[in-house]
Enzyme design. Structure first.
Site, PDB file in Angstrom:
ATOM      1  N   ARG A 128       0.815  -1.227   0.000  1.00 38.24           N
ATOM      2  CA  ARG A 128       0.000   0.000   0.000  1.00 38.24           C
ATOM      3  C   ARG A 128       0.850   1.280   0.000  1.00 38.24           C
ATOM      4  O   ARG A 128       2.066   1.227   0.163  1.00 38.24           O
ATOM      5  CB  ARG A 128      -0.968   0.009   1.166  1.00 38.24           C
ATOM      6  CG  ARG A 128      -0.317  -0.002   2.522  1.00 38.24           C
ATOM      7  CD  ARG A 128      -1.373   0.321   3.563  1.00 38.24           C
ATOM      8  NE  ARG A 128      -1.439  -0.647   4.634  1.00 38.24           N
ATOM      9  CZ  ARG A 128      -2.289  -0.551   5.659  1.00 38.24           C
ATOM     10  NH1 ARG A 128      -3.151   0.435   5.707  1.00 38.24           N
ATOM     11  NH2 ARG A 128      -2.278  -1.437   6.628  1.00 38.24           N
ATOM     12  N   ARG A 139      -6.801  -2.358  -8.058  1.00 40.93           N
ATOM     13  CA  ARG A 139      -7.225  -1.221  -7.221  1.00 40.93           C
ATOM     14  C   ARG A 139      -7.346   0.020  -8.087  1.00 40.93           C
ATOM     15  O   ARG A 139      -6.524   0.922  -8.030  1.00 40.93           O
ATOM     16  CB  ARG A 139      -6.196  -0.982  -6.105  1.00 40.93           C
ATOM     17  CG  ARG A 139      -6.800  -0.142  -4.995  1.00 40.93           C
ATOM     18  CD  ARG A 139      -6.320  -0.633  -3.644  1.00 40.93           C
ATOM     19  NE  ARG A 139      -6.400   0.460  -2.700  1.00 40.93           N
ATOM     20  CZ  ARG A 139      -5.428   0.820  -1.878  1.00 40.93           C
ATOM     21  NH1 ARG A 139      -4.291   0.159  -1.888  1.00 40.93           N
ATOM     22  NH2 ARG A 139      -5.608   1.809  -1.049  1.00 40.93           N
ATOM     23  N   CYS A 192      -2.535  19.362   6.480  1.00 37.98           N
ATOM     24  CA  CYS A 192      -2.465  17.901   6.508  1.00 37.98           C
ATOM     25  C   CYS A 192      -0.994  17.464   6.595  1.00 37.98           C
ATOM     26  O   CYS A 192      -0.171  18.175   7.176  1.00 37.98           O
ATOM     27  CB  CYS A 192      -3.164  17.314   5.284  1.00 37.98           C
ATOM     28  SG  CYS A 192      -3.626  15.572   5.522  1.00 37.98           S
ATOM     29  N   SER A 246       1.787  16.004   4.024  1.00 33.99           N
ATOM     30  CA  SER A 246       2.206  15.564   2.696  1.00 33.99           C
ATOM     31  C   SER A 246       3.723  15.475   2.646  1.00 33.99           C
ATOM     32  O   SER A 246       4.418  16.464   2.909  1.00 33.99           O
ATOM     33  CB  SER A 246       1.716  16.570   1.643  1.00 33.99           C
ATOM     34  OG  SER A 246       2.597  16.623   0.554  1.00 33.99           O
ATOM     35  N   ASP A 255      -3.719  14.730  -3.578  1.00 35.65           N
ATOM     36  CA  ASP A 255      -4.100  13.335  -3.692  1.00 35.65           C
ATOM     37  C   ASP A 255      -4.105  12.926  -5.159  1.00 35.65           C
ATOM     38  O   ASP A 255      -3.581  11.901  -5.541  1.00 35.65           O
ATOM     39  CB  ASP A 255      -5.479  13.146  -3.082  1.00 35.65           C
ATOM     40  CG  ASP A 255      -5.494  11.873  -2.305  1.00 35.65           C
ATOM     41  OD1 ASP A 255      -4.806  11.812  -1.273  1.00 35.65           O
ATOM     42  OD2 ASP A 255      -6.140  10.916  -2.771  1.00 35.65           O
TER      43      ASP A 255
END
Lengths: 311, 311, 311, 311, 311, 311
Positions: free
Chosen positions: E19, E62, E130, E132, E199
């Site tokens: 992942r 995915r 956030c 990153s 993202d």
């Protein structure tokens, strides 16, 4: 098809026997294909000279129709870019490019509908203006895919093409409202997306379309409503890279009101206006969805006419 | 005039025998004046009670016409504010206030023309919308004062009141153009000032006017064109201070298009829209030129209805 | 009540025994009323001197609470403005003004609900922030009037007052969503109106309120969503006319995160921010709905402190 | 002072013997005071007639200087509004109003400095333009109060009044930078506040000031920098309520460049420009700090000339 | 690696054993490389068919992870574009492309730091949101280069990833402040640059990132603060050219507040929002710094998917 | 020409013997051409190594002149991209690319005039700033084509290059006005188009030009006036893709005012500013007219330096 035959197609375009942006473009592409099939030239250079001349004849038949020079440019650009310089290879390249152009043009409206409708969401209220087959393809495809949408169409004075639009949509069963052009801002808050067509698109992404379009775009921006333009790639206008200004046609006053009834009044009937790129969110073409700033890239890919090209 | 007679005037207003914002307001003022003249009350308190009741009767005759309650409020506010509490003095105050209101109302359009035309400059191109006597008074006064101006009028679909406007201006000899409502943004760059009327004006300076006005204001702001509203003070709407929302009338669909010809189509016919104060540069009233933010001050001065008043 | 007794009220305010903007203000008004009742002064001048001193004592008890000096100013302004200069008349004026202030203050939240709810429409989705009784009064009154509305409340980090708000609204049965503060812009397109409270309001209409308010206002403006502030008139801040800046309180870091767990990190905890007037559509007070630009007029009417006043 | 003597003052104003906005205004106020002292009229009506005539004589001496008619209006408005109509009382009212005006005018710049400097914060970088004593009073007062500030002054071509400004500030010891007018936007990000003066202020809050001011205001708004105007109340322009446009003076070309050296070139030398109210945060007057939208309120309070007044 | 082995990698991706956007992408590239090494196909056509099938298997593992299809596309685009059509040459091309992709991906964050930090200036205050790694690489590289900077990080409710960020930065010794998400606009005036991650990035330059990003971008634009996005090229989303809309994930309510404690309340937890390109100044990729309008060009160069391509 | 001779050209550039953006660039291109002619290398690899080294020597002569590295890059990019890897073919490619570059550079200003003047319309009033031969070429070509235009030129303090501009234009007979830099916004409403030059253009379309340019662009945008930049393609700045910031030169204070006369004053003399792409409508290059967002595409086509390239 000899040069004479190309001239005949040019004449039928010039005399308006062949009309409509798509048909004109496909006729021109077909004429160049026939020229290639019939050509007897044995050297590549001579063949190219003849093909180029044939292209010019066609363009001169109606230079203001942006789709016509674009069809010619599309083919010439691909023929010139093909590697092999022999006459037979160039003929083959001409035929391939012409067939590609025609097939793409025929399927463009359907394809625009498929791509553009992905951006329409269940429950959307969509505003449209005038009567654009590309814009309506987006709306109808969304509806046929089972999305519950509503449409608000402005009537598009002076020629009321909005009335054609609402009839067309109501026939499909789509809930449709008709408004006067002055109501646009008043109803905009209830609108989710605006979808309009384009007459032509400049290299900087500005869209030339039916009078009133820029005003709707301004109202959409004020209300943060998405503004989509649906347009075939042959609507993109290469000459604007070279400084040409798209002329706005003034049409006959009597479409607005009878001049005899208004002595002393100048009745101004502009047919089109220009929507600046900063008011446009996306342009849906049959080859993909692009932001207006990518217009120059579309022109380069389709017609090979851009920065760094020869003149 | 007894209360009975006041009721008769109310009925003539209610039955539309008396109509037009100005006439209705002046009739109401006249009725209150006659009431004062005829009143036999000997105490101030009783007189005020009767006058107040008479006012109510008049207001109820057509409460949606903003000029009618404003006429009543104008008079009551001045009577209540006058120092002497004797019946005779209050009668005198009533008569004076009613006469002031009537005189002011009669001269308002002329006065608006005089004040507003000072802001029109030699060589200006002025856009107007619909058919407002106050707005046209500004334009005509400037023209009669010898200023070389031009006018562009939008047709104001669906009822084409713009056609009345251009006829009226052309008769004066003013160079006048007529455009469809969708042309507004396209021609805005050549415009120097927009002058429109108002149906009513809210306490925050927002202007309710013919559908399309807010769209023109938005286009004017984008192009940094001055936007003027010409309106009598009795158009200012006191109740909006108390939370009332000005309802936007929906009119009959058939004004836009015949519903039978458009089965399945909802033909939406909004009569008015709301222009937010930030798009308005000035409001020209017969009592002075004010920015829209001063609307609440106008309401307070004219009708005594504002922050801190009693309820 | 002698001056000593006024001092006792002042102490109870100072010691936080009396707290809450409304209660503090009403206690001060009550103290001045009692002072008037008890006063034995026989000349107007002496009485005024004493009253003024009593007012000063009260204000000094907690000068940062804008409602406290406003209560005092409200009364003094009316006493000074009353015509008769005899001690007995001034006493009477004091009592009347104090009672008016108290009654108005008690009913203000209810009254704000009644006025503000008129601007809420059937089907509206309303966003609110933090936990303001004036803002919630608007929302609840609309709901109790039978309007089908929905509410979105931001949680208001760091102290989660939004959670109090959603519990309160859910208890009423109002469909309510809770979001994190960062979701504001993402959900704004589905919002019809924002209704928030105010800590205080400056003379230029700027609103000081819980941190995050100005950000919501900016998002609302971008999306053309109406932004309402609900606030009692005693929240308006007269000193701002004289150049005073409203200080923004910084609160303890530990409300945001435990400083020990974040060595080397400055945890900044601003309690309030300032929303500029151009982002505010309307301020709903108990005395009427005004645009933010009319804040200075409210201050003048309520507290007599404005341009042209004495210093 | 007889009417003859008033005429002499008028002549000294007219001949520029008396000059400067403040001095002119105070001379006029002083002349009216002397007129009141000397007047022998026995009826109030006759006295008022004479006073009014004296006022007119003074105004005509130099009508373009906004401070002059404002001084006259300030006094007449207060005399007319005083209760007692006897000649002696009116004389007294005249003297009081004249003295108030003069005292206020003398102290105005100092007072503006006191009020405005409260808005200057420790560490601020302040931009100023041209050479305004009111604006510099704000800056110097902040500095003398011990605030560490920096100033950036634009040179203000063509007459370089910015050079006077930087010398004046450097003498105080304030860190000061001088830039060319074209550098404004490039340095704006480092600026905290702009403080400029005003030549006059219109009823809608628009500020007429030295050419370049509106450009600085636009750059400040783009960068979210606060923009303050410092101006005495006698700079507010009552006639703008009645439609008068403030004329922008064109000055001699040779201030910009020698015309002989530029044959065929039109050297345009505008002395002033107009800054719209939406670019102005606050106006600092000697009577309080107001938002530009309150300009009409200032005019009303000071000069009694506003909506609802008589004409 | 046989097709079976490719399926095993796909399963490990599908089961989340592998992942993280980067790792998934590199595993897929590695699988295609192994496939090429192991392949026994003797004709180019057969080889391509198999490779294409292997790619599809991987993508299906995915499909929502944009990096996965991008890795496959990157390789297929280069293999198809390589001149030689023999199986051995195509195998070689596959291996080269896969190795390029992997190497680039591994070094991307470091490379972004090097390029992006050139835009950070001595003394800058940088806001981030956030957590990153690309954005923090820019900040840390600037700091390690000796630039004195400060960082303000918002906490990023509901999952407080901002707390991870501040710990990470404080460990480096960078002066760092933590704020609640509602403080963004209040502190923005002191910020010089905003640096956030992404993202994914749409063809029109819109950036999908952690909820709250678009709100910060709006505040930055209002304050004329530069807004940078740091993102690897594999974050660019080719399908958006074809009309696909990036879905915004809604996450579990309990991250915001415990639903049991809020009966009747809908707790809405949006994970991401969309920042429109007009609010973004630059996107820093490992292959260069581009304006958001060039996103479609990046997609075309990296993945060969653009206007004019085949479908 | 041996490497020694290349070094001599480099030295003449470095010593300013050769100066001006165009001349420097053409000298460098000429030097590389001579190098190719003189080169005796027999393998392609060795030849490229030598050419690359020669390029480096030239670039180091004056790295801040953007035209110099661009000339080198233009040639290297074409040589590397040519198919044949033999030394003789690479020599030929070098000579061709160098000749193309020189010819294009020589004709660029004339060509920009031809393309740009198509966008100038009969009756236009054009504003220009400073003294740019590319911008003046647009204006003069329009005039020589018979278009009746007017020009307003700002003086461009501190060095008054605007005076050179107006003399140049007046000599042509073009009606020309000279204004001080502060007048820009005041006269903007009467302007139809702004045409300025560029010192260099960044990858995101931002334009670095004479101080004051960004301020004019802001004023133009506010007034919806078109803003054109005229610039040769060698002004586009490839390194900006890699994070380099264009440094803004500070020039000597004495150009603004004599420092001795202003003790204690910091006289700040910024030579250039940066105009953001959103304020620019079009960039006119000698190879076509492009929107500023296409700057990165120009850089890629001309210099092969862009996303996806090697480093």
């Amino acid at each position: 098809m000899s040069v004479e035959e190309v001239k005949q197609v040019a004449e039928r375009i010039s005399s308006m026997e062949i009309r409509g942006a798509g048909k004109i473009a496909r006729s021109a592409a077909g004429a160049l294909k026939s020229y290639a099939v019939a050509s007897k030239e044995t050297t590549g250079a001579k063949y190219l000279e003849g093909l180029s001349k044939a292209g010019e004849i066609l363009i001169c038949a109606r230079p203001s129709a942006v789709s016509l020079p674009n069809a010619v440019r599309y083919i010439l650009y691909r023929v010139e870019g093909s590697g092999d310089r022999k006459a037979s290879a160039l003929r083959k390249a001409t035929i391939n490019a012409a067939e590609d152009f025609i097939e793409n043009s025929v399927k463009a409206v359907e394809r625009i509908g498929i791509l553009g409708s992905k951006r329409i969401e269940e429950g959307d209220t969509i505003m449209t203006h005038c009567n654009s087959s590309a814009a309506l393809s987006v709306i109808k495809t969304a509806w046929r895919d089972g999305k519950e949408i509503k449409v608000i169409a402005s009537e598009a004075r002076p020629r009321y093409q909005g009335q054609i639009t609402v009839r067309e949509l109501a026939k499909e069963g789509i809930p449709t409202s008709l408004i006067v052009d002055s109501s646009v801002r008043a109803v905009m808050k209830g609108v989710d997306k605006v979808v309009v067509g384009a007459d032509s698109i400049a290299a900087n992404g500005a869209v030339i379309n039916k009078i009133g379009t820029s005003q709707i775009a301004l109202c959409a921006q004020e209300a943060r409503v998405l503004f989509f333009v649906a347009a075939e790639t042959y609507k993109f206008h290469p000459e604007t890279c070279l400084g040409e200004i798209v002329e706005i046609e003034k049409r006959d006053s009597s479409e607005v009101a009878s001049p005899e009834e208004f002595p002393g009044v100048d009745i101004l009937n502009l047919a089109f206006d220009v929507t600046p790129p900063e008011y446009i969110d996306l342009i849906v073409t049959e080859k993909g969805i692009v932001p207006p700033q990518a217009a120059i890239m579309v022109i380069k890919e389709e017609f090979g006419w851009a920065v760094g090209g020869k003149w």
